[in-house]
Enzyme design. Structure first.
Site, PDB file in Angstrom:
ATOM      1  NE  ARG A  44      -1.870  -1.945   3.165  1.00  0.00           N
ATOM      2  CZ  ARG A  44      -2.178  -2.405   4.358  1.00  0.00           C
ATOM      3  NH1 ARG A  44      -3.381  -2.253   4.834  1.00  0.00           N
ATOM      4  NH2 ARG A  44      -1.270  -3.009   5.096  1.00  0.00           N
ATOM      5  NE  ARG A  53      -5.899  -5.403  -1.570  1.00  0.00           N
ATOM      6  CZ  ARG A  53      -7.141  -5.710  -1.238  1.00  0.00           C
ATOM      7  NH1 ARG A  53      -8.061  -5.822  -2.170  1.00  0.00           N
ATOM      8  NH2 ARG A  53      -7.462  -5.915   0.032  1.00  0.00           N
TER       9      ARG A  53
HETATM   10  O1  CP3 Z   1       6.056  -7.272  -0.579  1.00  0.00           O
HETATM   11  C1  CP3 Z   1       5.556  -8.162   0.130  1.00  0.00           C
HETATM   12  O2  CP3 Z   1       6.106  -8.546   1.161  1.00  0.00           O
HETATM   13  C2  CP3 Z   1       4.231  -8.702  -0.326  1.00  0.00           C
HETATM   14  C3  CP3 Z   1       3.899 -10.089   0.055  1.00  0.00           C
HETATM   15  C4  CP3 Z   1       3.396 -10.287   1.480  1.00  0.00           C
HETATM   16  C5  CP3 Z   1       2.122  -9.890   1.999  1.00  0.00           C
HETATM   17  N1  CP3 Z   1       1.998 -10.408   3.257  1.00  0.00           N
HETATM   18  C6  CP3 Z   1       1.114  -9.097   1.289  1.00  0.00           C
HETATM   19  C7  CP3 Z   1       0.041  -8.427   2.076  1.00  0.00           C
HETATM   20  C8  CP3 Z   1       4.056 -10.976   2.486  1.00  0.00           C
HETATM   21  C9  CP3 Z   1       5.474 -11.555   2.463  1.00  0.00           C
HETATM   22  C10 CP3 Z   1       3.153 -11.062   3.599  1.00  0.00           C
HETATM   23  C11 CP3 Z   1       3.487 -11.782   4.839  1.00  0.00           C
HETATM   24  C12 CP3 Z   1       2.560 -11.737   5.975  1.00  0.00           C
HETATM   25  N2  CP3 Z   1       1.192 -11.695   5.963  1.00  0.00           N
HETATM   26  C13 CP3 Z   1       2.982 -11.837   7.334  1.00  0.00           C
HETATM   27  C14 CP3 Z   1       4.410 -12.025   7.807  1.00  0.00           C
HETATM   28  C15 CP3 Z   1       5.190 -10.757   7.753  1.00  0.00           C
HETATM   29  C16 CP3 Z   1       4.773  -9.731   8.763  1.00  0.00           C
HETATM   30  O3  CP3 Z   1       4.378  -8.637   8.315  1.00  0.00           O
HETATM   31  O4  CP3 Z   1       4.852  -9.978   9.976  1.00  0.00           O
HETATM   32  C17 CP3 Z   1       1.828 -11.790   8.126  1.00  0.00           C
HETATM   33  C18 CP3 Z   1       1.791 -11.846   9.658  1.00  0.00           C
HETATM   34  C19 CP3 Z   1       0.696 -11.700   7.268  1.00  0.00           C
HETATM   35  C20 CP3 Z   1      -0.743 -11.700   7.652  1.00  0.00           C
HETATM   36  C21 CP3 Z   1      -1.444 -10.479   7.192  1.00  0.00           C
HETATM   37  N3  CP3 Z   1      -1.671 -10.151   5.859  1.00  0.00           N
HETATM   38  C22 CP3 Z   1      -2.039  -9.470   7.977  1.00  0.00           C
HETATM   39  C23 CP3 Z   1      -2.012  -9.439   9.505  1.00  0.00           C
HETATM   40  C24 CP3 Z   1      -2.613  -8.530   7.107  1.00  0.00           C
HETATM   41  C25 CP3 Z   1      -3.435  -7.322   7.496  1.00  0.00           C
HETATM   42  C26 CP3 Z   1      -2.599  -6.244   8.019  1.00  0.00           C
HETATM   43  C27 CP3 Z   1      -1.892  -5.519   6.912  1.00  0.00           C
HETATM   44  O5  CP3 Z   1      -0.658  -5.386   6.969  1.00  0.00           O
HETATM   45  O6  CP3 Z   1      -2.603  -5.098   6.009  1.00  0.00           O
HETATM   46  C28 CP3 Z   1      -2.336  -8.953   5.776  1.00  0.00           C
HETATM   47  C29 CP3 Z   1      -2.727  -8.278   4.514  1.00  0.00           C
HETATM   48  C30 CP3 Z   1      -1.677  -8.051   3.475  1.00  0.00           C
HETATM   49  N4  CP3 Z   1      -0.735  -8.954   3.075  1.00  0.00           N
HETATM   50  C31 CP3 Z   1      -1.526  -6.876   2.676  1.00  0.00           C
HETATM   51  C32 CP3 Z   1      -0.460  -7.099   1.806  1.00  0.00           C
HETATM   52  C33 CP3 Z   1       0.066  -6.168   0.749  1.00  0.00           C
HETATM   53  C34 CP3 Z   1      -2.426  -5.641   2.730  1.00  0.00           C
HETATM   54  C35 CP3 Z   1      -3.701  -6.021   2.074  1.00  0.00           C
HETATM   55  C36 CP3 Z   1      -4.321  -4.955   1.226  1.00  0.00           C
HETATM   56  O7  CP3 Z   1      -3.828  -4.646   0.126  1.00  0.00           O
HETATM   57  O8  CP3 Z   1      -5.368  -4.471   1.643  1.00  0.00           O
END
Ligand code: CP3
Length: 364
Positions: A44, A53
């Site tokens: 984001r 997105r």
């Molecule tokens: O560049 C990248 O790293 C993209 C790939 C990626 C995402 N999530 C995309 C994502 C990776 C490697 C992750 C890992 C992930 N997901 C973790 C481990 C890393 C960390 O941050 O601790 C965890 C715990 C998650 C679980 C998760 N996914 C949560 C808790 C959330 C909501 C909170 C948030 O950060 O938005 C997500 C959503 C998520 N995953 C988004 C993205 C780009 C945002 C979603 C959106 O576009 O609305």
């Protein structure tokens, strides 16, 4: 994507992985200037990501669309020219693929239909795992065709402990009380959940490698809430087993472990998990890590994501401090945790410039 096609980027498929800066650093070489990528680099903070997105409001469907996920993966590479791309997906595709109800609610994060006992695990079905995850493997194939030849592709999964916390708490949590109580009160039944995650995560990562990823990162974002005995049992041991299985079929693929918040236990993890590198969160003192971890394996990290968000002089100082501490050994520049959505793009551009401009000589 048009822009990508205009640049003379030859197909990534045919290039030898071992000559890439990122892979060399993970294999133990002190590369100067260090290779650089940023956790959550796709996402984001990029306006092009927000626009993409908007084409699919359902986050999981977005992850399972090879077109959209490929473009999201390449966006930060196109903008910043980083040394590694990370597959665009999420750690929660595993519970989703096992048949748990998973949903991403805007501004609230993930919501899952929680499990709390051995009996609940009966709903999980591994038989359709790879069919369900086929779009992820297809995404990897497509990314490989478009990546610049010097850029590495990282595959990833959540570690069993961290994924289990989401499955048991039903989403993000402040104290992990349900998961931790289950693990203490009924370790045998909790280990059934962990074992299921070890099996599926190993298979999933092996398939990602078969499809073309060149390195793996295992995210254990909530490892730091576990006291030492529990850390060993639920964070270290399952990851060690996953890496053992990966190594059986793909002995040369480097693996980065990220036991976020592990503190002193980083040393034990670096020694025993079988990782080629550990990713350090921003609470780890760099001089301590250079002395105690870098001799064991490569390190990655650990700029505070809020220092990047703040930018300016403080960011420059922090970047310099990290480069100075780690420049003598194998090191990959990164953040201590994911880039925050509010982070201004010019701050990231400046960071890239700083890391690339520095060499060991600059630090005396
Ligand atoms: O560049 C990248 O790293 C993209 C790939 C990626 C995402 N999530 C995309 C994502 C990776 C490697 C992750 C890992 C992930 N997901 C973790 C481990 C890393 C960390 O941050 O601790 C965890 C715990 C998650 C679980 C998760 N996914 C949560 C808790 C959330 C909501 C909170 C948030 O950060 O938005 C997500 C959503 C998520 N995953 C988004 C993205 C780009 C945002 C979603 C959106 O576009 O609305």
């Amino acid at each position: 994507m048009d822009k990508l096609n205009h640049i003379d980027w030859s197909e990534n498929n045919m290039t030898s992985n071992v000559n890439k800066k990122f892979i060399r650093a993970l294999k133990g070489e002190a590369v100067v200037p260090p290779p650089l990528w940023l956790m959550r680099q796709a996402g984001r903070h990029l306006e092009e990501y927000r626009a993409l997105r908007a084409k699919n409001k359902n986050f999981l469907k977005f992850c399972y669309s090879p077109d959209l996920a490929t473009e999201a993966t390449l966006q930060p590479i196109l903008r910043y020219g980083l040394d590694a791309a990370i597959l665009f997906s999420d750690i929660l595709v595993i519970p989703d693929a096992l048949g748990q109800q998973v949903e991403f609610v805007s501004r609230e994060g993930p919501k899952l239909d929680p499990v709390s006992k051995a009996e609940d695990l009966k709903i999980f079905d591994r038989s359709g795992l790879h069919d369900h995850l086929a779009p992820v493997y297809e995404t990897i194939t497509r990314i490989k065709k478009k990546l610049p030849k010097e850029t590495s592709l990282i595959g990833f999964a959540g570690a069993p402990w961290t994924v289990a916390t989401y499955m048991v708490e039903g989403g993000s949590s402040k104290d992990y009380q349900k998961t931790r109580t289950w693990a203490y009160q009924s370790p045998q039944s909790f280990s059934m959940l962990i074992d299921l995650l070890v099996d599926t995560t190993s298979d999933y990562l092996i398939r990602q490698i078969d499809a073309g990823v060149e390195a793996i990162q295992i995210f254990d974002s909530w490892a730091g809430v576990l006291p030492p005995g529990q850390f060993e049992q639920w964070a270290l041991a399952p990851v060690k087993e996953i890496i053992r299985r990966i190594c059986q079929s793909h002995p040369d693929i480097p693996v980065i472990g990220f036991p976020r918040g592990a503190g002193f236990q980083y040393v034990k993890y670096a020694k025993e998990a079988g990782v080629d590198a550990v990713s350090l969160d921003s609470t780890v003192p760099v001089e301590w890590a250079a002395e105690n971890i870098q001799p064991i394996c490569a390190v990655q990290g650990n700029l505070d994501n809020l220092a990047l968000l703040a930018g300016g002089e403080i960011m420059e100082q922090e970047v310099c401090r990290i480069l100075q501490a780690f420049s003598g050994g194998p090191f990959v520049f990164n953040l201590g945790h994911g880039i925050l959505p509010e982070t201004p793009v010019p701050h990231v551009e400046r960071l890239v410039e700083l890391v690339r401009a520095r060499s060991t000589q600059d630090h005396g």
